[in-house]
Scaffold this motif. Structure first.
Motif, PDB file in Angstrom:
ATOM      1  N   SER A  67      -0.392  -8.057   8.728  1.00  0.00           N
ATOM      2  CA  SER A  67       0.073  -9.121   9.620  1.00  0.00           C
ATOM      3  C   SER A  67      -0.871  -9.305  10.807  1.00  0.00           C
ATOM      4  CB  SER A  67       1.467  -8.783  10.159  1.00  0.00           C
ATOM      5  OG  SER A  67       2.349  -8.566   9.087  1.00  0.00           O
ATOM      6  N   ALA A  68      -0.563 -10.324  11.581  1.00  0.00           N
ATOM      7  CA  ALA A  68      -1.393 -10.677  12.731  1.00  0.00           C
ATOM      8  C   ALA A  68      -1.630  -9.471  13.632  1.00  0.00           C
ATOM      9  CB  ALA A  68      -0.719 -11.790  13.536  1.00  0.00           C
ATOM     10  N   VAL A  87       0.845  -0.081  11.337  1.00  0.00           N
ATOM     11  CA  VAL A  87       0.459  -1.367  10.762  1.00  0.00           C
ATOM     12  C   VAL A  87       1.716  -2.083  10.258  1.00  0.00           C
ATOM     13  CG1 VAL A  87       0.072  -0.524   8.413  1.00  0.00           C
ATOM     14  CG2 VAL A  87      -1.215  -2.514   9.238  1.00  0.00           C
ATOM     15  N   THR A  88       1.666  -3.420  10.311  1.00  0.00           N
ATOM     16  CA  THR A  88       2.770  -4.204   9.747  1.00  0.00           C
ATOM     17  C   THR A  88       2.196  -5.075   8.639  1.00  0.00           C
ATOM     18  OG1 THR A  88       3.851  -4.250  11.889  1.00  0.00           O
ATOM     19  CG2 THR A  88       4.603  -5.855  10.274  1.00  0.00           C
ATOM     20  N   ILE A  89       2.885  -5.139   7.507  1.00  0.00           N
ATOM     21  CA  ILE A  89       2.402  -6.027   6.447  1.00  0.00           C
ATOM     22  C   ILE A  89       3.473  -7.067   6.109  1.00  0.00           C
ATOM     23  CG2 ILE A  89       0.983  -4.133   5.516  1.00  0.00           C
ATOM     24  CD1 ILE A  89       2.782  -4.285   2.996  1.00  0.00           C
ATOM     25  N   ARG A  90       3.020  -8.190   5.528  1.00  0.00           N
ATOM     26  CA  ARG A  90       3.944  -9.270   5.173  1.00  0.00           C
ATOM     27  C   ARG A  90       3.668  -9.691   3.734  1.00  0.00           C
ATOM     28  NH1 ARG A  90       0.312 -12.725   9.291  1.00  0.00           N
ATOM     29  NH2 ARG A  90      -1.398 -13.043   7.830  1.00  0.00           N
ATOM     30  N   ASP A  91       4.704 -10.219   3.084  1.00  0.00           N
ATOM     31  CA  ASP A  91       4.495 -10.659   1.698  1.00  0.00           C
ATOM     32  C   ASP A  91       5.165 -12.000   1.400  1.00  0.00           C
ATOM     33  OD1 ASP A  91       7.208 -10.149   1.511  1.00  0.00           O
ATOM     34  OD2 ASP A  91       7.040  -8.863  -0.261  1.00  0.00           O
ATOM     35  N   GLY A  92       5.481 -12.765   2.439  1.00  0.00           N
ATOM     36  CA  GLY A  92       6.124 -14.051   2.194  1.00  0.00           C
ATOM     37  C   GLY A  92       7.644 -13.953   2.229  1.00  0.00           C
ATOM     38  N   LEU A 110      -7.799  -1.737   8.575  1.00  0.00           N
ATOM     39  CA  LEU A 110      -6.739  -2.663   8.168  1.00  0.00           C
ATOM     40  C   LEU A 110      -6.712  -3.870   9.103  1.00  0.00           C
ATOM     41  CD1 LEU A 110      -3.815  -0.297   7.068  1.00  0.00           C
ATOM     42  CD2 LEU A 110      -5.749  -1.168   5.779  1.00  0.00           C
ATOM     43  N   LYS A 111      -7.612  -4.834   8.829  1.00  0.00           N
ATOM     44  CA  LYS A 111      -7.676  -6.041   9.658  1.00  0.00           C
ATOM     45  C   LYS A 111      -6.654  -7.053   9.152  1.00  0.00           C
ATOM     46  CE  LYS A 111     -12.218  -5.456  11.431  1.00  0.00           C
ATOM     47  NZ  LYS A 111     -12.893  -4.470  10.569  1.00  0.00           N
ATOM     48  N   GLU A 112      -6.316  -7.985  10.017  1.00  0.00           N
ATOM     49  CA  GLU A 112      -5.369  -9.025   9.629  1.00  0.00           C
ATOM     50  C   GLU A 112      -5.830  -9.692   8.328  1.00  0.00           C
ATOM     51  OE1 GLU A 112      -4.542 -11.952  12.598  1.00  0.00           O
ATOM     52  OE2 GLU A 112      -3.440 -13.229  11.172  1.00  0.00           O
TER      53      GLU A 112
END
Ligand code: ADP
Ligand code: MG
Length: 706
Positions: A67-68, A87-92, A110-112
């Motif tokens: 994520s951002a 870290v935060t991740i997104r998947d829709g 782990l870049k955006e």
């Protein structure tokens, strides 16, 4: 270019000299070795879990992007706490947070927008109860090229996960193996007899290997992760089968060895046995003695394991076997793992065998030179009929005139090679090994392989079950009061501590507590102290005084763990019980409950213990059945640790796990022993196996030592 099993791995794509060296350290030299290195788990990367669908507490695999803002490291001022990477991740469907302790190495990686697969257990953050997060998940970064459908090793398939080898990650191994299989000539010999393969509908070895590395899409991930897919079952089965076949053949060979056929049915032998029996044997004791006697009659050496829970009465059976040997004109040796136990066996042997008038001697380390020389001379001349002792029996100067029977007590305390050394002091003597670690039968069959097994599954009559309680430190005053009352009615007690001296661990120690108990708590009682650092004669005299009931309380360490037999002792207090292993607790508790009086075991441990320690204490309170306890213990510790590194059983398998796979083990054993009935055919199969795998050849050698 096609790749064959015999190709060295060092020329493979993705393997340079450095990686080749790492692989070699693991015994992976050829493609055959590499393909035998199997995944330990699989990830379903066809059907990822949507972040929004995550069930807290469950293990899942998600696929998303960072994520951002990207990931960042939080460092703490001052020493002590390692940096944590967040870290935060997104998947829709949603966002998922993850943190990595010791995560500094991830800094800047782990870049955006970075795509990645994350695998682990998602759970609520204890500080932010409405946020779900993963702690130390496994991650794999995915590049755009890898996402292209079709040939990706990373997504869109069931993905194998390997144990990393040095710095060769699971992902690198996956790529190396994938590349091998793409160019593989497919030539994999299959030494498993076709009729057996058909009987269990196993795939060929070639298919089993291919599927185990890259399972077809429609394979069940659950089945794969429980090692029950047909491909894995086949590979597990074959490991067991080849090992069992080696054992079966060894047994055949042993049956051709000239042994000592003893007389057991004649009247004089029966009379001799009757003379020594101090009590009526239990049905189980009779049964196992009959099994042993039948072995002693045969013209090849006995190799028998006598299993029986603590207190089931194995000693008398051993002495009966010794009597048969002695009456036949042979000597017997009885080896025990500790001096205390050896001394005790020596005393019971003298007492029980007294009517027969046999010369019995004790050999342990630290005896006087003159005494020792005299004993050695008598053993060598054949005058000594039964020699009891510790490891001291193994030494070179110990020579028997006519050793006909070797008995090893608590045999799990000895290594395979030690047993062998004692056996070699005779000309193919009969061998009886005894253990109070009640191992589930199937496991015993693999671990002790070619041993025949006798089980005493019954305790002598008149025993009242031991009552086991859990007490806390704050209840100790009550515990001591209970001891006082028991001693007032004539009983004796053990009080156990985990260490001899006080140390940094802040554990109560036997020596200090002995002082306190003897002076402050029980000033009017007779308290003794027993631990491993006392000299032999001190140990003997303390034990003897306890046996004669001159001592009321014996403060001790685990030196009394095995074998010690004082039926009048009915109380066992174990302090810091949470520090002891389950098998050890069971053995210790086995010191009481040996007479007619009711016995009590009190485990002193904090109320707030958790995890394995809690389970151990709860198991002890719930049951005193040794087999049940052994099974629990196996589950808690895993077979490797349970059996110790000295056993060869677990070293024998690369992939199979006797406990997890016991059903396959059972089948494999049956098939192997059936095949061995036809020695010519069996030899053929063995030749095939050895041709196929040098690793197998090595394991065979191990199986030969047993
Ligand atoms: P273990 O199997 O743990 O080595 P032991 O051989 O030390 O057990 O026996 C435990 C106790 O039970 C001993 O005191 C022994 O004398 C007693 N015992 C053994 N067999 C019998 C029996 N058939 N009847 C009564 N007591 C027995
Ligand atoms: Mg014993």
């Amino acid at each position: 270019m096609t790749i064959a099993l015999s190709n060295p791995v060092k020329f493979l794509r993705g393997v340079g000299p450095q990686r080749a060296a790492l692989l070699e350290e693991r015994g992976i030299i050829t493609v055959a070795d590499l393909l035998s290195y199997l995944p330990f788990r699989y990830e379903d990367r066809i059907r990822f879990t949507k972040i929004a669908d995550i069930v807290p507490g469950e293990v899942c695999t998600v696929f998303g992007e960072v994520s951002a803002g990207g990931g960042n490291v939080v460092r703490f001022r001052g020493g002590g706490r390692p940096p944590v990477f967040h870290v935060t991740i997104r998947d829709g469907s949603g966002q998922l947070h993850a943190k990595f302790f010791h995560g500094a190495y991830l800094d800047g990686r782990l870049k955006e927008g970075q795509r990645l697969v994350m695998h682990g257990k998602a759970d609520f953050d204890p500080l932010r109860p409405n946020r779900c997060e993963m702690v130390n998940p496994e991650i794999e970064l995915i590049s755009a090229a890898e996402e292209s459908p079709g040939d990706s090793t990373e997504v869109g398939r069931i993905v194998p996960v390997y144990e990393a080898i040095g710095n060769i990650s699971s992902r690198m191994l996956r790529r190396i193996i994938y590349a091998v299989l793409r160019d593989f000539d497919g030539n994999v010999p299959d030494p498993l007899p076709a009729e057996i393969r058909d009987r269990y509908r196993f795939p060929t070895r070639r298919d089993a290997l291919l599927y185990s590395h890259f399972p077809p899409k429609e394979e069940s991930v659950e089945q794969l992760n429980t090692f029950r897919s047909p491909a894995q079952s086949r590979l597990i089965f074959e490991e067991f089968f080849y090992y069992q076949l080696a054992l079966a053949l060894r047994r055949l060979r042993e049956h051709r060895v000239q042994g000592i056929a003893m007389r057991v049915r004649e009247d004089d032998i029966r009379e001799a046995l009757k003379r020594i029996l101090p009590f009526k044997p239990t049905a189980a004791q009779k049964k196992v003695l009959a099994e042993i006697a039948a072995d002693l009659e045969k013209p090849f050496p006995m190799h028998r394991l006598l299993e029986g829970d603590v207190g089931s009465g194995k000693t008398i059976v051993a002495l009966e076997a010794a009597t048969i040997a002695i009456e036949n004109g042979y000597q017997a040796a009885l080896m025990a793992p500790t001096e205390i136990l050896a001394a005790q066996h020596y005393l019971s042997a003298r007492r029980i065998l007294a009517p027969a008038g046999y010369a019995i001697d004790l050999l342990v380390a630290g005896q006087k030179r003159s005494e020792r020389d005299e004993i050695l001379a008598q053993v060598e001349s054949g005058e000594t009929k039964l020699l009891v002792g510790t490891h001291a029996l193994l030494e070179d100067p110990v020579k028997f005139a006519k050793l006909g029977l070797v008995i090893v007590d608590e045999q799990h305390r000895f290594g395979v090679l030690q047993r062998k050394r004692l056996i070699e002091k005779g000309a193919s003597p009969h061998v009886l090994v005894m253990t109070a670690t009640p191992i589930p039968r199937t496991l015993a069959l693999t671990l002790y392989g070619d041993l025949d097994i006798s089980v005493i599954d019954q305790l002598p009559p008149g025993r009242t079950p031991i009552e086991t309680r859990w007490a806390t430190e704050s209840q100790l005053a009550g515990v001591w009061e209970f001891l006082r009352r028991q001693i007032a009615v004539g009983r004796q007690a053990y009080v156990l501590y985990p260490v001899i001296e006080e140390s940094k661990q802040e554990l109560k120690a036997a020596t200090a507590e002995y002082e306190r108990l003897a002076t402050a708590v029980f000033p009017k009682l007779h308290v003794g102290l027993l631990h491993g650092r006392l000299k032999n004669d001190e140990k003997d005299s303390v034990m003897e005084r306890f046996r004669r009931a001159e001592l009321d309380i014996l403060v001790a360490t685990t030196v009394i763990e095995v074998g010690v037999d004082v039926p009048n002792a009915t109380v066992m207090v174990i302090e810091h019980a949470e520090r002891f292993g389950l098998a050890q607790l069971h053995q210790l508790r086995g010191r009481i409950g040996r007479g007619r009086e009711k016995s009590s075991c009190i485990l002193v441990a904090p109320k707030n213990i958790t995890g394995d320690a809690l389970e151990r204490i709860e198991t002890m309170v719930a049951t005193s059945n040794g087999f049940e306890i052994a099974e629990r213990d196996l589950k808690l510790r895993g077979p490797g640790e349970f059996f110790g590194t000295r056993q060869h059983g677990d070293a024998a398998f690369a992939f199979a796990q006797p406990l997890r796979d016991r059903e396959l083990l059972e089948f494999a054993r049956r098939e192997a022993f059936a095949l061995a009935e036809n020695p010519a055919r069996a030899q053929q199969v063995v030749a095939e196996i050895e041709k196929v795998s040098p690793a197998w050849r090595k394991r065979y050698q191990l199986a030969q030592v047993g």
